[in-house]
Write a protein that holds these residues in place. Sequence first.
Motif: not given
Length: 230
Positions: A4-23
């Motif tokens: 039902v759900i398939e996430l592939k290579g997913v990341s989420k950044r809210y700040d380009n200078a910082g670490a990803p919030a996810l992934g």
Amino acid sequence: MTQVIELKGVSKRYDNAGAPALGPLDLTVAQGEALAVTGPSGSGKSTLLNLVAGLDKPTEGTVTVAGQRIDTLGEHALARYRRERVGMVFQFFNLLDDLTVADNIQLPAQLTGTARGKAAARAGELMELLGIQKHARAYPGRLSGGERQRVAVARALVNRPALLLADEPTGALDSASGQDVRRLLVDLHRSGQTIVLVTHDLALAEACASRSVHLVDGHVALDSRTEAVR
């Protein structure tokens, strides 16, 4: 097994200078699975839920839900996706106080174009299933927290979604109402509903889920399965 759900290579950044919030992470959830997502504040739980709900888009990677790639959809298509394929239950219910219980439950069905009579029949079916039919003509403000969360669950299920997302569904409830909602989630999973539950409550996760993913700093630190839901 159908995913039902398939996430592939997913990341989420809210700040380009910082670490990803996810992934970055890969994650699949099979049809009929109940997944609990746990972790400390800031671990990425809400970000993950928002990506699956189509409320946010990944910085990188692909998000597929119920066979549909959602990370490429525009806002209109995402709104339709949420109405038709995903049911959402929130910590603070998000019911409309000026509508009756029955009308709150029917509303998502009517928004998808379902005939009023058919929507009313489906709402009646869910109210009976969830034990709230006696409150059909009542307004949410007159109900207990546990009863309001049952209304919210019925509203989330009215369009027979492929996926039910629950964000801290017992967080605003007293212990008795929380136990009530816990049993409801167990029953829904046993009936075959696919569920993703985000919670800080490890007891809730243990009671309701067939699988738990624990996030730390945006990454999966533990992915475990249980033999049976109690």
